[in-house]
Design a protein around this motif. Structure first.
Motif, PDB file in Angstrom:
ATOM      1  N   THR A  85       1.099  -1.272  -0.096  1.00  0.00           N
ATOM      2  CA  THR A  85       0.146   0.450   0.242  1.00  0.00           C
ATOM      3  C   THR A  85       0.796   1.535   0.006  1.00  0.00           C
ATOM      4  O   THR A  85       1.523   1.452   0.932  1.00  0.00           O
ATOM      5  CB  THR A  85      -0.891   0.008   1.254  1.00  0.00           C
ATOM      6  OG1 THR A  85      -0.441   0.145   2.335  1.00  0.00           O
ATOM      7  CG2 THR A  85      -1.780  -0.587   1.552  1.00  0.00           C
ATOM      8  N   ASP A  86       0.773   2.515  -0.657  1.00  0.00           N
ATOM      9  CA  ASP A  86       0.499   3.422  -0.266  1.00  0.00           C
ATOM     10  C   ASP A  86      -0.407   4.245  -0.983  1.00  0.00           C
ATOM     11  O   ASP A  86       0.086   4.818  -1.902  1.00  0.00           O
ATOM     12  CB  ASP A  86       2.208   3.818  -2.555  1.00  0.00           C
ATOM     13  CG  ASP A  86       3.038   5.021  -1.908  1.00  0.00           C
ATOM     14  OD1 ASP A  86       3.574   4.946  -3.118  1.00  0.00           O
ATOM     15  OD2 ASP A  86       2.774   5.378  -1.926  1.00  0.00           O
ATOM     16  N   ILE A  87      -0.671   5.098  -0.200  1.00  0.00           N
ATOM     17  CA  ILE A  87      -1.687   5.705   0.394  1.00  0.00           C
ATOM     18  C   ILE A  87      -1.288   7.065   0.840  1.00  0.00           C
ATOM     19  O   ILE A  87      -1.071   7.553   2.044  1.00  0.00           O
ATOM     20  CB  ILE A  87      -2.931   5.446   0.507  1.00  0.00           C
ATOM     21  CG1 ILE A  87      -3.654   4.379  -0.139  1.00  0.00           C
ATOM     22  CG2 ILE A  87      -4.042   6.668   0.753  1.00  0.00           C
ATOM     23  CD1 ILE A  87      -4.620   3.079   0.458  1.00  0.00           C
ATOM     24  N   ASN A  88      -1.122   8.705   0.511  1.00  0.00           N
ATOM     25  CA  ASN A  88      -0.807   9.712   1.088  1.00  0.00           C
ATOM     26  C   ASN A  88      -1.928  10.789   0.745  1.00  0.00           C
ATOM     27  O   ASN A  88      -1.486  11.267  -0.471  1.00  0.00           O
ATOM     28  CB  ASN A  88       0.771   9.917   0.622  1.00  0.00           C
ATOM     29  CG  ASN A  88       1.619  11.225   1.543  1.00  0.00           C
ATOM     30  OD1 ASN A  88       0.420  11.759   2.921  1.00  0.00           O
ATOM     31  ND2 ASN A  88       1.948  11.382   1.623  1.00  0.00           N
ATOM     32  N   LEU A  89      -2.544  11.285   1.155  1.00  0.00           N
ATOM     33  CA  LEU A  89      -3.483  12.383   0.945  1.00  0.00           C
ATOM     34  C   LEU A  89      -3.086  13.537   1.156  1.00  0.00           C
ATOM     35  O   LEU A  89      -4.295  14.512   0.848  1.00  0.00           O
ATOM     36  CB  LEU A  89      -4.982  12.094   1.043  1.00  0.00           C
ATOM     37  CG  LEU A  89      -5.412  10.402   0.683  1.00  0.00           C
ATOM     38  CD1 LEU A  89      -7.081  10.833   0.434  1.00  0.00           C
ATOM     39  CD2 LEU A  89      -5.675  11.002  -1.199  1.00  0.00           C
ATOM     40  N   LYS A  90      -1.745  13.767   2.109  1.00  0.00           N
ATOM     41  CA  LYS A  90      -1.591  15.288   2.279  1.00  0.00           C
ATOM     42  C   LYS A  90      -2.548  16.023   3.659  1.00  0.00           C
ATOM     43  O   LYS A  90      -2.643  17.318   2.831  1.00  0.00           O
ATOM     44  CB  LYS A  90      -1.499  16.246   1.346  1.00  0.00           C
ATOM     45  CG  LYS A  90      -0.010  15.241  -0.475  1.00  0.00           C
ATOM     46  CD  LYS A  90       0.385  16.453  -1.020  1.00  0.00           C
ATOM     47  CE  LYS A  90       0.854  15.298  -2.484  1.00  0.00           C
ATOM     48  NZ  LYS A  90       1.571  16.539  -3.377  1.00  0.00           N
ATOM     49  N   GLN A 150      -4.580  15.001  -6.301  1.00  0.00           N
ATOM     50  CA  GLN A 150      -3.421  15.560  -7.244  1.00  0.00           C
ATOM     51  C   GLN A 150      -3.461  16.826  -7.321  1.00  0.00           C
ATOM     52  O   GLN A 150      -4.335  17.574  -6.736  1.00  0.00           O
ATOM     53  CB  GLN A 150      -4.129  14.779  -8.914  1.00  0.00           C
ATOM     54  CG  GLN A 150      -4.556  14.113  -9.094  1.00  0.00           C
ATOM     55  CD  GLN A 150      -5.403  13.028 -10.794  1.00  0.00           C
ATOM     56  OE1 GLN A 150      -5.265  11.896 -11.148  1.00  0.00           O
ATOM     57  NE2 GLN A 150      -5.760  14.192 -11.437  1.00  0.00           N
ATOM     58  N   THR A 151      -3.342  17.560  -8.465  1.00  0.00           N
ATOM     59  CA  THR A 151      -2.776  18.802  -8.285  1.00  0.00           C
ATOM     60  C   THR A 151      -4.542  20.471  -8.441  1.00  0.00           C
ATOM     61  O   THR A 151      -4.719  20.994  -7.840  1.00  0.00           O
ATOM     62  CB  THR A 151      -1.952  19.293  -9.055  1.00  0.00           C
ATOM     63  OG1 THR A 151      -2.347  19.494 -10.692  1.00  0.00           O
ATOM     64  CG2 THR A 151      -0.355  19.007  -9.397  1.00  0.00           C
ATOM     65  N   ASP A 152      -5.116  19.430  -9.277  1.00  0.00           N
ATOM     66  CA  ASP A 152      -6.398  19.967  -9.659  1.00  0.00           C
ATOM     67  C   ASP A 152      -7.743  19.238  -8.114  1.00  0.00           C
ATOM     68  O   ASP A 152      -8.580  19.498  -8.412  1.00  0.00           O
ATOM     69  CB  ASP A 152      -6.617  19.183 -10.717  1.00  0.00           C
ATOM     70  CG  ASP A 152      -7.477  17.686 -10.710  1.00  0.00           C
ATOM     71  OD1 ASP A 152      -6.849  16.501 -10.187  1.00  0.00           O
ATOM     72  OD2 ASP A 152      -7.778  17.222 -12.128  1.00  0.00           O
ATOM     73  N   VAL A 157     -12.217  16.903   0.331  1.00  0.00           N
ATOM     74  CA  VAL A 157     -11.930  17.725   1.708  1.00  0.00           C
ATOM     75  C   VAL A 157     -10.778  17.546   2.786  1.00  0.00           C
ATOM     76  O   VAL A 157      -9.918  17.199   3.198  1.00  0.00           O
ATOM     77  CB  VAL A 157     -13.656  17.616   2.714  1.00  0.00           C
ATOM     78  CG1 VAL A 157     -14.484  17.568   1.538  1.00  0.00           C
ATOM     79  CG2 VAL A 157     -13.808  16.061   3.200  1.00  0.00           C
ATOM     80  N   ALA A 158     -11.053  18.921   3.824  1.00  0.00           N
ATOM     81  CA  ALA A 158     -10.394  18.905   5.127  1.00  0.00           C
ATOM     82  C   ALA A 158     -10.038  17.271   5.599  1.00  0.00           C
ATOM     83  O   ALA A 158     -11.346  17.487   6.592  1.00  0.00           O
ATOM     84  CB  ALA A 158      -9.877  19.606   5.146  1.00  0.00           C
ATOM     85  N   ALA A 159      -9.258  17.232   6.329  1.00  0.00           N
ATOM     86  CA  ALA A 159      -9.952  15.743   6.920  1.00  0.00           C
ATOM     87  C   ALA A 159      -9.621  16.227   8.771  1.00  0.00           C
ATOM     88  O   ALA A 159      -8.732  17.674   8.795  1.00  0.00           O
ATOM     89  CB  ALA A 159      -7.326  15.644   7.473  1.00  0.00           C
ATOM     90  N   PRO A 160     -10.141  15.567   9.025  1.00  0.00           N
ATOM     91  CA  PRO A 160     -10.683  16.031  10.703  1.00  0.00           C
ATOM     92  C   PRO A 160     -10.218  16.132  11.806  1.00  0.00           C
ATOM     93  O   PRO A 160      -8.454  15.798  11.134  1.00  0.00           O
ATOM     94  CB  PRO A 160     -12.124  15.213  10.491  1.00  0.00           C
ATOM     95  CG  PRO A 160     -12.208  14.333   9.784  1.00  0.00           C
ATOM     96  CD  PRO A 160     -11.264  15.329   8.696  1.00  0.00           C
ATOM     97  N   GLU A 179      -1.841  11.504  12.030  1.00  0.00           N
ATOM     98  CA  GLU A 179      -0.914  11.409  11.032  1.00  0.00           C
ATOM     99  C   GLU A 179       0.594  12.176  11.831  1.00  0.00           C
ATOM    100  O   GLU A 179       1.170  11.834  11.371  1.00  0.00           O
ATOM    101  CB  GLU A 179      -1.164  12.553  10.042  1.00  0.00           C
ATOM    102  CG  GLU A 179      -2.266  11.585   9.189  1.00  0.00           C
ATOM    103  CD  GLU A 179      -2.552  12.241   7.777  1.00  0.00           C
ATOM    104  OE1 GLU A 179      -3.977  11.324   6.976  1.00  0.00           O
ATOM    105  OE2 GLU A 179      -2.832  13.619   7.605  1.00  0.00           O
ATOM    106  N   ALA A 180       0.274  13.367  12.813  1.00  0.00           N
ATOM    107  CA  ALA A 180       1.808  14.233  13.242  1.00  0.00           C
ATOM    108  C   ALA A 180       2.239  13.386  14.375  1.00  0.00           C
ATOM    109  O   ALA A 180       3.432  12.866  14.171  1.00  0.00           O
ATOM    110  CB  ALA A 180       1.173  15.550  14.085  1.00  0.00           C
ATOM    111  N   GLY A 181       1.312  12.102  14.861  1.00  0.00           N
ATOM    112  CA  GLY A 181       1.857  11.181  16.118  1.00  0.00           C
ATOM    113  C   GLY A 181       3.063  10.050  15.351  1.00  0.00           C
ATOM    114  O   GLY A 181       3.725   9.933  15.250  1.00  0.00           O
ATOM    115  N   GLU A 182       2.241  10.119  14.502  1.00  0.00           N
ATOM    116  CA  GLU A 182       2.713   8.475  13.203  1.00  0.00           C
ATOM    117  C   GLU A 182       4.286   9.050  12.839  1.00  0.00           C
ATOM    118  O   GLU A 182       4.849   8.294  12.749  1.00  0.00           O
ATOM    119  CB  GLU A 182       2.315   8.253  12.058  1.00  0.00           C
ATOM    120  CG  GLU A 182       1.065   7.671  12.497  1.00  0.00           C
ATOM    121  CD  GLU A 182      -0.801   6.829  11.661  1.00  0.00           C
ATOM    122  OE1 GLU A 182      -1.321   6.086  12.628  1.00  0.00           O
ATOM    123  OE2 GLU A 182       0.058   7.452  10.521  1.00  0.00           O
TER     124      GLU A 182
END
Length: 728
Positions: free
Chosen positions: A589-594, A633-635, A715-718, A725-728
């Motif tokens: 797996t390689d998932i990163n939605l920033k 993506q950039t869009d 949408v922005a993550a809750p 994510e910051a803890g990881e």
């Protein structure tokens, strides 16, 4: 004035006097002839109007009777009571139905149960309806009304229209009897009263087979209402007319004899004849005065006419300027004749050139002046409506076409003329080849000063195109109906199969776990494991079928929420890890939605990913590799991708891979489980989220399937997601 000029002017004056008398006589005679023809046509039109009204009233009442019988024949209570032989209950139902209908619509109502049973009759009439009932029951079944005649003991002929229907038991589809209903015309003044009220007739009588059945007059109706005055009088005075008409295809001739009030049109004809001598005398006086005036002005008039004709001829032949009309010396009549001949010759050539162009056009072209009279009609127009040019030019539409089409044509011309952008308007017209559809435009014709003097219409025949459109629409509707029926069937069957299948899985699991005690023969346990495994597999297929059918039937709603797609992807990979290990396949797996989340239905997104991953495992050989990736993506659109190193698909297979019951690689179909619903369900679920589905594949080079969600679902993550994510 010279002697020759005087002689010429005298000759012209005398000729003018004679011509005026001749023309006046012809005009008077033509006026009388046209008036006579118009009056005769009006009388014929009224006669036809009476005939159509009579047929309309009779057919309307028979239509009401037929509708009543059809409703009654499908009455479930009546059919059940008739099937059980409860004739008293059937008679009660018939009686209630009989008295619910307005008076004058129904006189005869009975059921013939057949098989030798007695007729159930609730008919009510002051005339002998029993013989009518017997005759109707003895005739063969016919859905159309039949005219039945019977004679009473006093010699009175009783005539009735009777309709019959078979009563069919919906459970057994067997005929349980015949239902008859009818109207006795002797006891039915409603039809004649309606005809009397809708026309200017004074009295109406109905004759069938040459014998009078019933009659009514406006004076009878006035006496019933208690009115006097204008309505009183003798109903036998007036013009007697005979109106034959047809209601049924069999039976004796049906005639209405009526008396019409004295027609004002006939009075107009008489007044015209009385005024004729006075008109002729006035014409003679006016002709004499006009001839004297013509003799005085002949010299100047002929000279001006000759010069003006020369100028017009020169303009038509290529000149640009027409001089003003000026007086001058008289010229010879031959010179005048040559000039006029050149003018008309030039006009004829110009007219022929214009007609040659429009006659070769593949569309119907015509023009009408501001008085709604035709001034142009090309060959295509004349051919479509089977007309001759001499019939059309100078005539109005009312004299060429039926009233209904004239009204429709005027509405079309009004609508099309208002469209200044030139947008075409559709028109349906009756032609010799049947009803045709046209697409047309209307535009004005203007003179040199810009004044509109006529409107031109161009009609293109689009009948075949309309028929093709209707055929395509019907085919589309039939295909949609068939697909809906298939979907509903699959949904129903899937629900019915799940209950017994869950029982099979549950009991097989009890056997495998030996809940009720140890099983000595281990083969039974092994068989129970096979049953449990097959049951789970079949339940998964049924779930896919049910999900697909619900979505296709538009019965699925998206329950949206902000999803942690990284966690959801990891969960999906863990769920199929055991299956992948058993197949010898590595999954990454390689998932990163920033820091973004996906706004979607968690259950459906999990279903999409599991179906894609499971499908990749099915068609990836041992030692292969599967990767689940996702990025923003950039869009701002979110892309989730499943890539495998499996067998891949050729272009034909890839085209149909997302259709229900299709599998990717035909060479591996026997090795892969499933009914081919996984990718079809992925496609439906993707469309449910307004997302795009992309597939890149080639034989022996693996497959990459991507789901691209629109930017509005990014949408922005809750806060909880971002802290994690910051803890990881």
């Amino acid at each position: 004035m010279t002697r020759h000029d005087f002689r010429y002017s005298t000759i012209i004056a005398a000729a003018s006097f004679g011509a005026m008398l001749a023309i006046s006589a012809i005009v008077v005679w033509l006026g009388f002839w046209f008036a006579s023809r118009t009056l005769d046509a009006e009388f014929e039109r009224r006669h036809l109007h009476y005939q159509r009204l009579a047929e309309l009233h009779f057919r309307t009442q028979l239509g009401q009777l037929g509708s009543f019988l059809r409703v009654l024949a499908h009455n479930g209570v009546l059919v059940s009571q008739l099937r059980e032989g409860n004739n008293s209950a059937v008679e009660g139902l018939l009686g209630n139905a009989f008295f619910e209908l307005d008076s004058g619509v129904l006189d005869i109502l009975f059921i013939d149960p057949g098989s030798g049973e007695s007729i159930i009759d609730v008919s009510s009439s002051p005339y002998d309806s029993a013989s009518i009932v017997r005759n109707a029951a003895a005739t063969s079944q016919s859905r159309s009304p039949r005219l039945i005649t019977s004679q009473m003991a006093d010699g009175t002929n009783v005539v009735a229209y009777v309709s019959g229907l078979q009563i069919i038991d919906p459970s057994s589809r067997a005929v349980t009897g015949r239902l008859f209903g009818g109207v006795i015309l002797n006891d039915n003044p409603r039809l004649l009263r309606d005809l009397l009220n809708d026309t200017d007739l004074k009295s109406v009588a109905l004759l069938i087979g040459g014998k009078m059945i019933s009659e009514i007059s406006s004076y009878d109706e006035a006496d019933k209402d208690g009115s006097t005055g204008a309505e009183s009088g003798n109903p036998t005075t007036g013009v007697k007319i005979t109106i034959p008409f047809t209601v049924t295809n069999d039976g004796p001739e049906t005639i209405i004899e009526a008396i019409r009030s004295v027609d004002p049109i006939a009075d107009l004809k008489e007044n015209y004849l009385q005024l004729l001598p006075i008109v002729i005398g006035l014409i003679i006086v006016l002709a004499a005065m006009l001839s004297g005036f013509i003799r005085l002005v002949t010299m100047r008039s002929l000279t001006k006419l000759s010069h003006y004709a020369d100028a017009v001829a020169a303009t038509i032949e290529g000149g640009r300027h027409i001089p003003h009309f000026q007086s001058g010396p008289i010229k010879e009549f031959n010179s005048l004749g040559d000039t006029i001949e050149r003018v008309f010759s030039a006009f004829r050539q110009s007219e022929y050139r214009a007609e040659s162009v429009i006659d070769r056009a593949p569309a119907a072209i015509f023009a009408k002046d501001l008085d709604d009279r035709y001034i142009i009609a090309n060959a295509q127009f004349l051919s479509i409506f089977d007309l001759r040019k001499e019939q059309v030019i100078g005539e109005a539409s009312e004299n060429l076409f039926p009233d209904e089409f004239v009204a429709e044509l005027k509405a079309f011309e009004t609508s099309a003329a208002k469209r200044e952008d030139g947008t075409a308007v559709e028109l349906t017209a009756p032609t010799t080849a049947g009803e045709r559809a046209f697409l047309g435009i209307v535009f004005p014709l203007r003179d040199d000063s810009g004044t509109i003097y006529a409107y031109c219409t161009i009609l293109a025949d689009i009948t075949e195109r309309k028929r093709a459109e209707i055929g395509l629409r019907h085919a589309k509707e039939e295909a949609e109906f068939a697909n809906s029926a298939k979907t509903n069937f699959l949904a129903g069957v899937s629900h019915e199969l799940r209950t017994p299948l869950n029982a099979i899985i549950g009991f097989s699991e009890m056997i495998v776990q030996e809940v009720l005690g140890k099983i000595d023969n281990r083969n039974y346990v092994e068989y129970a494991e096979y049953i449990q495994s097959s049951g789970h597999h079949l339940l998964s297929l049924i779930g896919d079928v049910l999900d697909l059918s619900v979505i296709e039937a538009s019965g699925e709603a998206v329950r949206e929420e902000a999803l942690d797609i990284e966690k959801l992807g990891d969960d999906c990979v863990r769920m199929i890890a055991e299956q992948a290990d058993a197949a010898g396949i590595e999954i990454f797996t390689d998932i990163n939605l920033k820091g973004h989340a996906l706004k979607a239905d968690a259950r459906r997104i999990r279903q999409i990913l599991l179906n894609l991953l499971t499908n990749a495992i099915k068609f990836t050989p041992r030692g292969g590799r599967i990767e689940l990736s996702g990025h923003l993506q950039t869009d701002r659109r979110v892309r989730l991708t499943v890539t495998d190193t499996g067998s891949g698909m050729d272009e034909m297979t890839r085209t149909h891979a997302f259709e229900p019951f299709m599998q990717g690689n035909s060479s591996m179909v026997r090795k892969a489980e499933g009914a081919g619903l996984g990718l079809a369900l992925v496609k439906k679920l993707t469309e449910l989220h307004e997302a795009e589905l992309d597939c890149v594949s080639a034989p022996n080079k693996g497959t990459t399937i991507s789901v691209l969600f629109p930017a509005l679902r990014s949408v922005a993550a809750p806060p909880l997601f971002r802290i994690k994510e910051a803890g990881e």
